[in-house]
Design a protein around this motif. Structure first.
Motif, PDB file in Angstrom:
ATOM      1  N   CYS A  16       0.877  -1.325   0.004  1.00  0.00           N
ATOM      2  CA  CYS A  16      -0.060   0.142  -0.032  1.00  0.00           C
ATOM      3  C   CYS A  16       0.883   1.217   0.014  1.00  0.00           C
ATOM      4  CB  CYS A  16      -0.950  -0.002   1.345  1.00  0.00           C
ATOM      5  SG  CYS A  16      -2.110   1.387   1.194  1.00  0.00           S
ATOM      6  N   THR A  17       0.459   2.286  -0.863  1.00  0.00           N
ATOM      7  CA  THR A  17       1.185   3.628  -0.855  1.00  0.00           C
ATOM      8  C   THR A  17       1.009   4.487   0.326  1.00  0.00           C
ATOM      9  OG1 THR A  17      -0.392   4.460  -2.215  1.00  0.00           O
ATOM     10  CG2 THR A  17       1.474   3.337  -3.329  1.00  0.00           C
ATOM     11  N   ARG A  18       0.131   3.892   1.236  1.00  0.00           N
ATOM     12  CA  ARG A  18      -0.458   4.837   2.461  1.00  0.00           C
ATOM     13  C   ARG A  18       0.458   4.036   3.492  1.00  0.00           C
ATOM     14  NH1 ARG A  18      -6.223   7.663   0.842  1.00  0.00           N
ATOM     15  NH2 ARG A  18      -5.008   8.176  -1.314  1.00  0.00           N
ATOM     16  N   ALA A  19       0.201   4.747   4.672  1.00  0.00           N
ATOM     17  CA  ALA A  19       0.505   4.068   6.161  1.00  0.00           C
ATOM     18  C   ALA A  19      -0.522   4.191   7.143  1.00  0.00           C
ATOM     19  CB  ALA A  19       1.998   4.553   6.572  1.00  0.00           C
ATOM     20  N   CYS A  20      -1.471   3.769   7.084  1.00  0.00           N
ATOM     21  CA  CYS A  20      -2.467   4.026   7.951  1.00  0.00           C
ATOM     22  C   CYS A  20      -2.080   3.424   9.292  1.00  0.00           C
ATOM     23  CB  CYS A  20      -3.766   3.391   7.758  1.00  0.00           C
ATOM     24  SG  CYS A  20      -4.525   4.242   6.399  1.00  0.00           S
ATOM     25  N   GLY A  21      -2.567   4.159  10.455  1.00  0.00           N
ATOM     26  CA  GLY A  21      -1.684   3.592  11.771  1.00  0.00           C
ATOM     27  C   GLY A  21      -2.503   2.408  12.391  1.00  0.00           C
ATOM     28  N   PHE A  22      -3.657   2.001  11.602  1.00  0.00           N
ATOM     29  CA  PHE A  22      -4.126   0.715  12.331  1.00  0.00           C
ATOM     30  C   PHE A  22      -4.049  -0.668  11.254  1.00  0.00           C
ATOM     31  CE2 PHE A  22      -6.849   3.091   9.838  1.00  0.00           C
ATOM     32  CZ  PHE A  22      -7.371   2.269   8.809  1.00  0.00           C
ATOM     33  N   CYS A  23      -3.532  -0.296  10.451  1.00  0.00           N
ATOM     34  CA  CYS A  23      -3.329  -1.363   9.434  1.00  0.00           C
ATOM     35  C   CYS A  23      -2.220  -2.018   8.966  1.00  0.00           C
ATOM     36  CB  CYS A  23      -3.840  -0.698   7.891  1.00  0.00           C
ATOM     37  SG  CYS A  23      -4.026  -2.015   6.696  1.00  0.00           S
ATOM     38  N   LEU A  24      -2.301  -3.501   9.028  1.00  0.00           N
ATOM     39  CA  LEU A  24      -0.886  -4.506   8.885  1.00  0.00           C
ATOM     40  C   LEU A  24      -0.365  -4.575   7.512  1.00  0.00           C
ATOM     41  CD1 LEU A  24       0.802  -6.323  10.643  1.00  0.00           C
ATOM     42  CD2 LEU A  24      -0.886  -8.406   9.890  1.00  0.00           C
ATOM     43  N   VAL A  25      -1.215  -4.047   6.357  1.00  0.00           N
ATOM     44  CA  VAL A  25      -0.791  -4.294   5.061  1.00  0.00           C
ATOM     45  C   VAL A  25       0.616  -3.707   4.960  1.00  0.00           C
ATOM     46  CG1 VAL A  25      -1.297  -3.921   2.765  1.00  0.00           C
ATOM     47  CG2 VAL A  25      -3.135  -4.618   4.275  1.00  0.00           C
ATOM     48  N   ASP A  26       1.616  -4.411   4.278  1.00  0.00           N
ATOM     49  CA  ASP A  26       3.105  -3.948   3.822  1.00  0.00           C
ATOM     50  C   ASP A  26       2.955  -2.374   3.175  1.00  0.00           C
ATOM     51  OD1 ASP A  26       5.513  -3.440   2.971  1.00  0.00           O
ATOM     52  OD2 ASP A  26       5.667  -5.681   2.219  1.00  0.00           O
ATOM     53  N   THR A  27       3.866  -1.400   3.559  1.00  0.00           N
ATOM     54  CA  THR A  27       3.672  -0.167   2.897  1.00  0.00           C
ATOM     55  C   THR A  27       4.852   0.237   1.994  1.00  0.00           C
ATOM     56  OG1 THR A  27       4.497   0.678   4.746  1.00  0.00           O
ATOM     57  CG2 THR A  27       2.345   0.589   4.918  1.00  0.00           C
ATOM     58  N   ARG A  28       5.602  -0.798   1.769  1.00  0.00           N
ATOM     59  CA  ARG A  28       6.846  -0.563   0.785  1.00  0.00           C
ATOM     60  C   ARG A  28       6.304  -0.333  -0.535  1.00  0.00           C
ATOM     61  NH1 ARG A  28      10.276  -5.686   0.973  1.00  0.00           N
ATOM     62  NH2 ARG A  28       8.089  -6.331   1.350  1.00  0.00           N
ATOM     63  N   ARG A  29       7.256   0.351  -1.570  1.00  0.00           N
ATOM     64  CA  ARG A  29       7.075   0.698  -2.768  1.00  0.00           C
ATOM     65  C   ARG A  29       6.304  -0.356  -3.591  1.00  0.00           C
ATOM     66  NH1 ARG A  29       8.766   4.969  -5.816  1.00  0.00           N
ATOM     67  NH2 ARG A  29      10.486   5.229  -4.359  1.00  0.00           N
ATOM     68  N   PRO A  30       5.380  -0.278  -4.080  1.00  0.00           N
ATOM     69  CA  PRO A  30       4.730  -1.549  -4.840  1.00  0.00           C
ATOM     70  C   PRO A  30       5.084  -1.630  -6.159  1.00  0.00           C
ATOM     71  CG  PRO A  30       3.194   0.461  -4.839  1.00  0.00           C
ATOM     72  CD  PRO A  30       4.282   0.976  -4.035  1.00  0.00           C
ATOM     73  N   GLY A  31       4.831  -2.628  -6.781  1.00  0.00           N
ATOM     74  CA  GLY A  31       5.351  -3.187  -8.093  1.00  0.00           C
ATOM     75  C   GLY A  31       3.969  -2.892  -8.910  1.00  0.00           C
ATOM     76  N   PRO A  32       4.198  -3.183 -10.357  1.00  0.00           N
ATOM     77  CA  PRO A  32       3.066  -2.762 -11.199  1.00  0.00           C
ATOM     78  C   PRO A  32       2.119  -3.724 -11.003  1.00  0.00           C
ATOM     79  CG  PRO A  32       4.914  -3.716 -12.470  1.00  0.00           C
ATOM     80  CD  PRO A  32       5.281  -3.564 -10.882  1.00  0.00           C
ATOM     81  N   PRO A  33       0.724  -3.402 -11.420  1.00  0.00           N
ATOM     82  CA  PRO A  33      -0.437  -4.084 -11.210  1.00  0.00           C
ATOM     83  C   PRO A  33      -0.329  -5.356 -12.143  1.00  0.00           C
ATOM     84  CG  PRO A  33      -1.269  -1.752 -11.613  1.00  0.00           C
ATOM     85  CD  PRO A  33       0.278  -2.056 -11.765  1.00  0.00           C
ATOM     86  N   ASP A  34      -1.015  -6.561 -11.647  1.00  0.00           N
ATOM     87  CA  ASP A  34      -0.781  -7.791 -12.605  1.00  0.00           C
ATOM     88  C   ASP A  34      -1.959  -7.804 -13.588  1.00  0.00           C
ATOM     89  OD1 ASP A  34      -0.908 -10.299 -13.323  1.00  0.00           O
ATOM     90  OD2 ASP A  34      -0.979 -11.509 -11.578  1.00  0.00           O
ATOM     91  N   ALA A  35      -1.792  -7.605 -14.519  1.00  0.00           N
ATOM     92  CA  ALA A  35      -2.678  -7.537 -15.737  1.00  0.00           C
ATOM     93  C   ALA A  35      -3.472  -8.780 -15.748  1.00  0.00           C
ATOM     94  CB  ALA A  35      -2.089  -7.500 -17.309  1.00  0.00           C
ATOM     95  N   GLY A  36      -3.288 -10.016 -15.206  1.00  0.00           N
ATOM     96  CA  GLY A  36      -3.802 -11.083 -15.183  1.00  0.00           C
ATOM     97  C   GLY A  36      -4.722 -11.453 -14.000  1.00  0.00           C
ATOM     98  N   GLU A  37      -4.537 -10.360 -12.928  1.00  0.00           N
ATOM     99  CA  GLU A  37      -5.264 -10.495 -11.776  1.00  0.00           C
ATOM    100  C   GLU A  37      -6.830 -10.530 -11.837  1.00  0.00           C
ATOM    101  OE1 GLU A  37      -4.129  -8.984  -7.510  1.00  0.00           O
ATOM    102  OE2 GLU A  37      -4.736  -7.500  -8.608  1.00  0.00           O
ATOM    103  N   PRO A  38      -7.588  -9.766 -12.549  1.00  0.00           N
ATOM    104  CA  PRO A  38      -9.121  -9.784 -12.696  1.00  0.00           C
ATOM    105  C   PRO A  38      -9.539 -11.186 -13.071  1.00  0.00           C
ATOM    106  CG  PRO A  38      -8.098  -7.866 -13.721  1.00  0.00           C
ATOM    107  CD  PRO A  38      -6.862  -8.534 -13.418  1.00  0.00           C
TER     108      PRO A  38
END
Length: 735
Positions: free
Chosen positions: A481-503
């Motif tokens: 995640c590009t944000r850093a909310c104070g309650f959230c466990l999700v990783d906040t390092r620089r993300p990679g490009p979206p996966d076009a096959g993900e949908p």
């Protein structure tokens, strides 16, 4: 008893504030007073002439918006108090509203508020607005004359205020006799007996911005500010307080429910990525990524002195920061270990909550010791890292800036060394069940290469949802995640490009699991021009193509408030549009500094405008009061939200916001009942409730039209209250 719901919203882009006004005007039955500032903007009323706009607004860093209020052109910007009353006015005759009387009442409010602040003001025959006379105090002081302005507490001091004596445009030599100068403008719209738009009072406004227009179409009168008249700094907060008090008094409100976002925001409040990305202006006091040239935002009349409110940098560098990235961990093993030990991931508590303006303190009897968990990329603990970088976690990591923001919001951590470690209450315990359906679901998710927020956010209900009900919430756009909310466990390092096959992968999982309802959420992607909106739309389309009978709920970020990006998601027509407000106004900056209270309300309002069933959620236990939660519910319902979740905050690691209080199941039951009286169609309120809790059942409630004006209607409201963890069913993840 009539209540005025007053909110200080910080600095809000004009179009967002306008959308919020329209939503409250259309859907809310109660009286609102929105207090805020705008970024630089010129607005053209219904009687404006383009000839009165003298420059290209872009050349002076402003935008221009044509609006549906009365009046001519005016300027809004930093240092100007803007107040938008959305209230029901009394009928005059023949069911009509006396708009002229309403404008006269607003002028009276401004005159009374200015008198409270030490400035005499008046109305001018033939003109709308509020005016002042005589020379500004600073001009008089420079001319060697006493600053004899009636009611001015600085009168006679002879002390000039630097840059405060801006003479009115076109008046000539400073010190010469001047015509009355306008200090406050009024422009309103009244429709169906409800008001919109309002007043703009110059407090510490850059008066040079008025030189680029003919203010209000009046060529022979000048414009001034309160600071220019008084010759001294004036706190915006004091002006807002005075106006709100006098407004409630004039319009007969016996109670004022006042709740404010933070009055100061600094660039270091934002995640590292948000600072580098320079996201657009918008939320709270100044908006993410928008600061003064020297990096400090002035909002209440005084610039923070060097070192004031600064945190101990040495302490931050000695243990809180690791300069070579962040190690990846086996998320499932960490999650399982945590819940085998009572579902705990920390739970450090403060032993007191100090809230400004007389809000009561809370007793806290429960909590749990900090555990030595890694920071998972908390921006407070690690610098921005490239994809794939690894490092050691710091066992001494402390969320220094985060706790500083919490303290500024009135929530105080215990002194170091004081015991703040107690067991979690019984109703917050979760037993890990790793066999059967859980293991099968885990294999399926892994085989498809998917990410679930159930794992990423450490949801306490993962074992029941995966093991018993085969439900999951898929998280798209990566794990970072590009944000850093104070309650959230999700990783906040620089993300990679979206996966076009993900949908297509998500659609395949929906088919293989045979899901009748799917929830799709995301990390915030401020690095993408559309915030990931097109990826969301593609995922919705892929699910619809592979499984047409499956209903789709999306839990979206604010996509930086971008109207076009939001429209991309709305046009994909999800069955439910969910965006979480997360916490109360006062704690927004502490919990989610890269987002904003007003912006989240606007996202939900625009979704409702698009005809989508809307849903939002709150987490409690970070230091809020019952009154503040009530206010948040009023605001959510006011913009058209029909589906609601409320759950207990759980501290993911020691580097996150502490748990300040464990809310009792009876309190969640009371919140559920309160929400029902406000007209929410479906409410889930319980200690372990998360955003996707009973999501499928909520869809049926969303299909029923909810009353938008009857705040006592409960007949068609579904309220589910979960008292114990063992009763939890189909709970979704935290966000």
């Amino acid at each position: 008893m009539t209540t005025l719901h007053a909110r200080w919203l910080g600095r809000v882009p004009y179009r967002e504030a306008w959308a919020l006004q329209r939503a409250l005007h259309q859907r809310s039955p109660v009286d609102h007073l929105l207090l805020l500032e705008h970024p630089h903007v010129y607005t053209l009323g219904s009687r404006s002439s383009r000839e009165h706009l003298l420059v290209d607004p872009a050349l002076v860093g402003a935008e221009c918006v044509e609006v549906d209020r009365g009046g001519d052109i005016t300027y809004h910007g930093p240092g100007q108090l803007v107040a938008y009353p959305i209230i029901t006015l009394p009928e005059w005759r023949g069911g009509m509203t006396d708009v002229v009387r309403y404008v006269r009442d607003l002028e009276a409010v401004l005159i009374a508020a200015l008198a409270d602040l030490g400035q005499t003001a008046f109305t001018e025959p033939g003109f709308t607005g509020v005016w002042v006379d005589g020379r500004p105090a600073a001009v008089a002081a420079r001319a060697g004359a006493p600053a004899a302005v009636a009611g001015n507490p600085a009168a006679g001091t002879g002390v000039p205020a630097a840059a405060a004596g801006n003479p009115a445009p076109g008046t000539g030599v400073p010190g010469a006799p001047e015509r009355p100068r306008k200090i406050a403008a009024i422009g309103v719209k009244v429709s169906r007996g409800r008001s919109m738009h309002g007043i703009a009072l110059n407090v510490s406004t850059d008066l040079a911005m008025f030189d680029h227009i003919v203010p209000c179409g009046i060529r022979d009168r000048g414009v001034t500010s309160l600071e220019a008249e008084l010759g001294r700094p004036v706190e915006m907060r004091a002006v807002a307080d005075a106006f709100a008090h006098r407004f409630a008094e004039r319009f007969g409100h016996t109670e004022v429910a006042r709740h404010d976002v933070a009055w100061r925001i600094r660039p270091e409040d934002l995640s590292a990525f948000s600072r580098l990305a320079q996201t657009p202006a918008g939320a709270e006091a100044g908006g993410p990524g928008v600061v003064d040239a020297d990096g400090v935002r002035e909002l209440d009349g005084g610039r923070e002195a060097d070192g004031v409110r600064e945190h101990d940098r040495a302490r931050e560098l000695d243990g809180a920061r690791e300069h070579d990235g962040l190690r990846e961990h086996d998320r499932a093993r960490e999650h399982d270990r945590a819940h085998e030990h009572g579902g705990d991931r920390g739970g450090r508590e403060a032993d007191g909550v100090r809230v400004a303006d007389g809000v009561r303190e809370h007793d806290r009897d429960h909590g749990r010791a900090n555990e030595s968990h890694p920071t998972r990329g908390r921006a407070d603990a690690t610098p921005l890292a490239e994809p794939g970088s690894r490092a050691r976690p710091s066992s001494r990591a402390q969320p220094v800036r985060l706790l500083g923001r919490l303290a500024e919001a009135g929530v105080v951590e215990p002194d170091e060394g004081r015991p703040a470690r107690t067991e979690r209450p019984e109703w917050m315990r979760v037993r890990a069940r790793l066999d059967g359906g859980y293991a099968e679901m885990k294999r399926l998710v892994g085989d498809l290469g998917l990410t679930t927020v159930c794992e990423e956010a450490g949801c306490p209900n993962i074992y029941e949802c995966w093991g018993e009900h085969r439900t999951a919430t898929f998280m798209i756009l990566g794990q970072r995640c590009t944000r850093a909310c104070g309650f959230c466990l999700v990783d906040t390092r620089r993300p990679g490009p979206p996966d076009a096959g993900e949908p297509h992968q998500v659609a395949e999982a929906v088919v293989r699991l045979g899901l009748a309802h799917v929830v799709i959420t995301c990390v915030a992607r401020d690095d993408l021009p559309d915030g990931g909106a097109a990826h969301f739309a593609a995922t919705i389309a892929a699910v619809r193509e592979r499984s047409p009978a499956t209903t789709v709920e999306v839990l979206i970020s604010d996509v930086k408030g971008d109207e076009a990006a939001l429209a991309t998601i709305f046009e994909a027509r999800p069955d439910v549009l969910n965006h979480n407000l997360e916490t109360v106004a006062r704690l927004q900056r502490a919990a989610r500094p890269s987002a904003g209270y007003a912006r989240s309300l606007v996202v939900l309002a625009r979704a409702a405008d698009a005809g989508l069933p809307t849903k939002s959620g709150l987490i409690v236990g970070m230091g809020e009061t019952v009154a503040e939660v009530h206010a948040a519910l009023v605001d959510l319902r006011g913009v058209g939200v029909g589906l609601l979740t409320v759950g207990q905050y759980l501290q993911p690691t020691a580097a996150h916001l502490p748990v300040v209080r464990w809310w009792h199941p009876d309190e969640f039951a009371a919140l559920g009942e309160l929400a029902a009286t406000l007209g929410f169609a479906h409410v889930e309120s319980g200690p372990l409730v998360r955003s996707s809790y009973h999501a499928k059942a909520a869809v049926a409630s969303a299909s029923r039209p909810a009353a938008t004006t009857d705040t006592t209607a409960t007949t068609d409201t579904t309220v589910t209250v979960t008292e114990h963890a063992t009763d939890a069913k189909d709970r979704g993840p935290a966000r």
